[in-house]
Design a protein around this motif. Structure first.
Motif, PDB file in Angstrom:
ATOM      1  N   LEU A  32       0.828  -1.214   0.000  1.00  0.00           N
ATOM      2  CA  LEU A  32       0.000   0.000   0.000  1.00  0.00           C
ATOM      3  C   LEU A  32       0.860   1.260   0.000  1.00  0.00           C
ATOM      4  N   ARG A  33       2.068   1.169   0.532  1.00  0.00           N
ATOM      5  CA  ARG A  33       2.957   2.328   0.578  1.00  0.00           C
ATOM      6  C   ARG A  33       4.008   2.283  -0.521  1.00  0.00           C
ATOM      7  N   SER A  34       3.844   1.428  -1.503  1.00  0.00           N
ATOM      8  CA  SER A  34       4.867   1.255  -2.526  1.00  0.00           C
ATOM      9  C   SER A  34       4.898   2.446  -3.485  1.00  0.00           C
ATOM     10  N   ARG A  35       6.069   2.705  -4.014  1.00  0.00           N
ATOM     11  CA  ARG A  35       6.238   3.806  -4.964  1.00  0.00           C
ATOM     12  C   ARG A  35       5.503   3.529  -6.267  1.00  0.00           C
ATOM     13  N   SER A  36       5.479   2.268  -6.702  1.00  0.00           N
ATOM     14  CA  SER A  36       4.799   1.947  -7.960  1.00  0.00           C
ATOM     15  C   SER A  36       3.302   2.237  -7.865  1.00  0.00           C
ATOM     16  N   LEU A  37       2.687   1.942  -6.716  1.00  0.00           N
ATOM     17  CA  LEU A  37       1.264   2.237  -6.550  1.00  0.00           C
ATOM     18  C   LEU A  37       1.029   3.740  -6.535  1.00  0.00           C
ATOM     19  N   ALA A  38       1.923   4.502  -5.883  1.00  0.00           N
ATOM     20  CA  ALA A  38       1.769   5.955  -5.853  1.00  0.00           C
ATOM     21  C   ALA A  38       1.867   6.537  -7.259  1.00  0.00           C
ATOM     22  N   GLU A  39       2.824   6.068  -8.038  1.00  0.00           N
ATOM     23  CA  GLU A  39       2.956   6.574  -9.402  1.00  0.00           C
ATOM     24  C   GLU A  39       1.768   6.139 -10.253  1.00  0.00           C
ATOM     25  N   ARG A  40       1.212   4.988  -9.995  1.00  0.00           N
ATOM     26  CA  ARG A  40       0.034   4.528 -10.732  1.00  0.00           C
ATOM     27  C   ARG A  40      -1.157   5.463 -10.473  1.00  0.00           C
ATOM     28  N   VAL A  41      -1.336   5.840  -9.190  1.00  0.00           N
ATOM     29  CA  VAL A  41      -2.419   6.768  -8.855  1.00  0.00           C
ATOM     30  C   VAL A  41      -2.185   8.124  -9.522  1.00  0.00           C
ATOM     31  N   ALA A  42      -0.925   8.584  -9.488  1.00  0.00           N
ATOM     32  CA  ALA A  42      -0.613   9.876 -10.107  1.00  0.00           C
ATOM     33  C   ALA A  42      -0.908   9.863 -11.599  1.00  0.00           C
ATOM     34  N   VAL A  43      -0.612   8.755 -12.256  1.00  0.00           N
ATOM     35  CA  VAL A  43      -0.891   8.656 -13.687  1.00  0.00           C
ATOM     36  C   VAL A  43      -2.394   8.592 -13.942  1.00  0.00           C
ATOM     37  N   GLN A  44      -3.119   7.823 -13.147  1.00  0.00           N
ATOM     38  CA  GLN A  44      -4.560   7.684 -13.359  1.00  0.00           C
ATOM     39  C   GLN A  44      -5.278   9.017 -13.143  1.00  0.00           C
ATOM     40  N   LEU A  45      -4.869   9.785 -12.137  1.00  0.00           N
ATOM     41  CA  LEU A  45      -5.508  11.070 -11.851  1.00  0.00           C
ATOM     42  C   LEU A  45      -4.938  12.203 -12.703  1.00  0.00           C
ATOM     43  N   LYS A  46      -4.024  11.872 -13.612  1.00  0.00           N
ATOM     44  CA  LYS A  46      -3.436  12.858 -14.530  1.00  0.00           C
ATOM     45  C   LYS A  46      -2.752  13.989 -13.773  1.00  0.00           C
ATOM     46  N   LEU A  47      -1.986  13.601 -12.748  1.00  0.00           N
ATOM     47  CA  LEU A  47      -1.278  14.594 -11.945  1.00  0.00           C
ATOM     48  C   LEU A  47       0.121  14.860 -12.471  1.00  0.00           C
ATOM     49  N   VAL A  48       0.623  13.996 -13.325  1.00  0.00           N
ATOM     50  CA  VAL A  48       2.005  14.122 -13.785  1.00  0.00           C
ATOM     51  C   VAL A  48       2.200  15.399 -14.588  1.00  0.00           C
ATOM     52  N   ASN A  49       1.190  15.788 -15.356  1.00  0.00           N
ATOM     53  CA  ASN A  49       1.292  16.982 -16.219  1.00  0.00           C
ATOM     54  C   ASN A  49       0.410  18.115 -15.711  1.00  0.00           C
ATOM     55  N   ASP A  50       0.065  18.101 -14.419  1.00  0.00           N
ATOM     56  CA  ASP A  50      -0.832  19.110 -13.848  1.00  0.00           C
ATOM     57  C   ASP A  50      -0.017  20.099 -13.007  1.00  0.00           C
ATOM     58  N   PRO A  51       0.212  21.320 -13.496  1.00  0.00           N
ATOM     59  CA  PRO A  51       0.975  22.308 -12.710  1.00  0.00           C
ATOM     60  C   PRO A  51       0.274  22.673 -11.402  1.00  0.00           C
ATOM     61  N   GLU A  52      -1.064  22.667 -11.400  1.00  0.00           N
ATOM     62  CA  GLU A  52      -1.783  23.023 -10.174  1.00  0.00           C
ATOM     63  C   GLU A  52      -1.497  22.016  -9.058  1.00  0.00           C
ATOM     64  N   PHE A  53      -1.319  20.748  -9.412  1.00  0.00           N
ATOM     65  CA  PHE A  53      -1.008  19.744  -8.403  1.00  0.00           C
ATOM     66  C   PHE A  53       0.328  20.033  -7.739  1.00  0.00           C
TER      67      PHE A  53
END
Length: 694
Positions: A69-90
């Motif tokens: 649950l605390r893994s980096r791969s899961l965190a990056e997966r959530v970031a990709v799904q929520l489209k946070l990687v290219n979101d300056p506001e985030f």
């Protein structure tokens, strides 16, 4: 207690700082979603998993899930799904500006595609920094908490985290199944090749060695050798032939005279002949009772009997010949079968020898066949179980949008500030207490300085010291009466006859102490003279309202007359000698024996000589005078002088072989002492009551 205001100030400052920091903090909102992690998913089929069954404790399993649950791969997966990687506001929401980082370079109002991998890594790390996983004790429930300044964003991340964890769990199982199928498929191909090769070796060896085995007749039975079957059949026939031969031999050996064999007795023809003979023998016996053997009828019957005997003997001979023939035939058959069995035994032994390698090849074939069948069955099971998609993780509660900030919490922060202030204040008080060298408590005179405490003198504020001495009910009088009483126990003859009163530095109350001790001695009906030994800053002449044109310095300079140098202080009942004219160098006047001579001459006229000495530090006067008197009373100013400086001054006096009787703590204020009571109570006891009565 002495540093209570310091502690209170630190506590107030910490509370104020905590209040300011709390008010300036950005409110943050925590959203919580709840999931359930089962130990194992319910099986739709009876197939076991591809992976080895877990045999360790449940705690290890759940700790693994919490780590996932605390893994980096899961965190990056959530970031990709929520489209946070290219979101300056985030990134701006969490204070990540990028600066000179090329991953955050903007192109046409958007982040550059070349820095996506780095932004994805940083986005995942930001999510992990604000996420907490809280398992519920003694349950399979886990709370996923996410905190951010935006309540809606917190709820969205908390829900996405649980859903992506379930998805990733299913994907791991699918990947494990796919991997298992690929591995088993390769193993099947390898095992098939090994099985074919072992079968070919078995057939080739059987052909070359001419080993022919009959197929198994039932499940679990091995192949049967033809030689073994023939040997078993012939061996059974041999056993029967042997039994028949033994039986025939027994029948043959039982044949005896008179046709007593069993076959003869059972023969119907012989039995008929014997019956006929018996009848004729009966008739012949009957005739013999009446006639002679020569009787014709008797002779005829006798001839018939003889003929019957011959017939019976011939028949018995034929039966005996038959039994012998049967015995010989059985013996011959037994010998033939025995020869064949012996031959088959030799063949079987040779076959056994040749079958050793054959059996090795056969076992190899059986092993390879079993392995191939097992892997093939597992491969089929994986194919079925892989499409079932059983999951052991489920969402119990989705996260709601938080309405109240989770931080900052004013009361909690103020409580923390209060505790921190108390801790810091107490620590600062301890440090200040350790750094403080002032004498604030009478008990510290002996503990820090090694002096016997003669008494403590309160600070006089509403009247002059002389006025306080004239007021017999004043606290100053009480204090010096106690000191006078203590001085009476310092020598065998009571109060020392010659006393020197000194201190470490000026204005510590040594002159007041000298004057007060002289006054207390005078009130005890003792004749006392107070000598002003401070020829640098004289003060005794002020008490008598005279000048210091003539005094101690005149005698030390060589004048022999003492009486002209003395004057009386009538209200205090003492005599006094001024310091005299201030000499260019007072220490030079004290180096001779004139001071000792003066004290000796004064003691001839007075009971006690009290010398008011200059301070010890920086001057040689006090050590020079201290060596000429019987005892030294050392005045120590409370709440002011440092104990290390006093120790240095005492060391100078000890080096001059001075006899220091004890110390007097001057200007003492009970409210500044460690506990704020005790001494003031002793000096002021009953004071108001007496004043009222007066």
């Amino acid at each position: 207690m002495r540093w209570r205001f310091v502690i209170a100030g630190v506590v107030a400052a910490c509370i104020l700082l905590g209040l300011i920091v709390t008010l300036l903090m950005t409110p943050k909102y925590t959203a919580t979603s709840m999931i359930e992690i089962a130990r194992e998913g319910e099986k739709v089929t009876s197939f076991q998993g591809v992976e080895r069954d877990v045999s360790v404790a449940d705690q290890e399993f759940y700790q693994t899930q919490y780590g996932l649950l605390r893994s980096r791969s899961l965190a990056e997966r959530v970031a990709v799904q929520l489209k946070l990687v290219n979101d300056p506001e985030f990134f701006s929401l969490f204070g990540v500006e990028g600066g000179d980082d090329p991953a955050f370079a903007m192109e046409n109002g958007q982040y550059a595609a070349s820095g996506r991998a780095e932004r994805q890594r940083q986005a995942g790390q930001i999510l992990l920094d604000h996420l907490s996983v809280d398992p519920d004790r003694m349950s399979r429930l886990v709370d996923i908490n996410f905190t951010s300044p935006d309540p809606q964003f917190s709820a969205k991340v908390a829900n996405a985290w649980g859903n992506n964890f379930i998805t990733s769990n299913l994907e791991r199982k699918a990947q494990a199944t796919s991997y298992g199928r690929d591995v088993l498929k390769k193993q099947l191909a390898q095992l098939k090749d090994r099985l074919d090769e072992s079968q070919r070796r078995l057939v080739n060896y059987a052909s070359s060695e001419k080993i022919i085995n009959l197929p198994a007749q039932g499940n679990g039975e091995a192949e049967r050798s033809m030689v073994a079957d023939d040997l078993a059949a012939l061996n059974a026939e041999l056993a029967r032939a042997t039994a028949e031969r033994i039986s025939a031999e027994a029948r043959y050996q039982r044949v005896g005279g008179g046709g007593a064999s069993t076959q003869a007795l059972d023969n119907q023809a012989i039995n008929s002949l014997r019956q006929r003979r018996a009848e004729l023998a009966a008739q012949y016996e009957q005739l013999m009772t009446q006639f002679e053997p020569a009787y014709p009828r008797a002779k005829a019957i006798k001839a018939q009997i003889d003929e019957l005997d011959q017939s019976i003997a011939a028949e018995e001979s034929r039966v005996s010949s038959s039994l012998q023939a049967d015995y010989r035939q059985a013996l011959q058959r037994e010998n033939v079968l025995q020869a064949k069995v012996d031959a088959l035994k030799a063949q079987y032994l040779d076959l056994r020898r040749r079958s050793i390698q054959y059996n090795i090849y056969q076992q190899e074939v059986d092993t390879n066949q079993a392995l191939y069948d097992g892997v093939l069955q597992r491969y089929k099971e994986i194919g079925v179980a892989g499409g079932v998609g059983v999951n052991n993780i489920s969402v119990v509660d989705t996260a709601d949008v938080p309405q109240v900030p989770s931080s900052p919490r004013l009361l909690v922060n103020l409580a923390i500030a209060l505790l921190a202030g108390l801790g810091l204040g107490a620590g600062l008080a301890l440090v200040l207490e350790q750094l403080s060298e002032s004498i604030d408590d009478p008990a510290e005179v002996e503990r820090r300085l090694g002096l016997s405490l003669l008494g403590s003198v309160p600070k006089v504020e509403r009247q002059t010291p002389r006025e306080a001495l004239l007021d017999r009910r004043s606290e100053l009088v009480d204090a010096y009466l106690a000191i006078h009483t203590n001085l009476r126990f310092t020598t065998d003859h009571g109060v020392p006859r010659s006393l020197l009163v000194t201190s470490t530095r000026p204005a510590e109350g040594k002159s007041i102490t000298a004057l007060s001790l002289a006054t207390m001695l005078a009130r005890a009906n003792r004749s006392v003279i107070l000598v002003d030994g401070d020829m640098r800053s004289p003060s005794v002449h002020h008490l008598g309202g005279v000048d210091h044109d003539r005094g101690l310095s005149n005698f030390l300079a060589g004048e022999d007359a003492v009486d002209p140098l003395i004057f009386r202080i009538e209200d205090l009942g003492i005599a006094a000698m001024t310091a005299g004219p201030i000499p260019p160098n007072a220490a030079e006047l004290l180096t001779g024996n004139r001071m000792a001579l003066l004290i000796t001459r004064l003691l001839e006229a007075y009971d006690h000589v009290v010398v008011d000495s200059p301070p010890v530090m920086g001057l040689a006067d006090a050590p020079l005078i201290a060596g000429q008197v019987e005892g030294v009373v050392y005045a120590v100013e409370s709440h002011g002088i440092r104990s290390s400086v006093v120790k240095t001054a005492l060391g100078r006096l000890n080096a001059a072989n001075a006899h220091i009787i004890g110390g007097v703590l001057t200007k003492f204020e009970a409210r500044k002492a460690h506990y704020g009571y005790g001494y003031e109570y002793g000096y002021g006891y009953g004071r108001d009551k007496d004043d009222t009565e007066a």
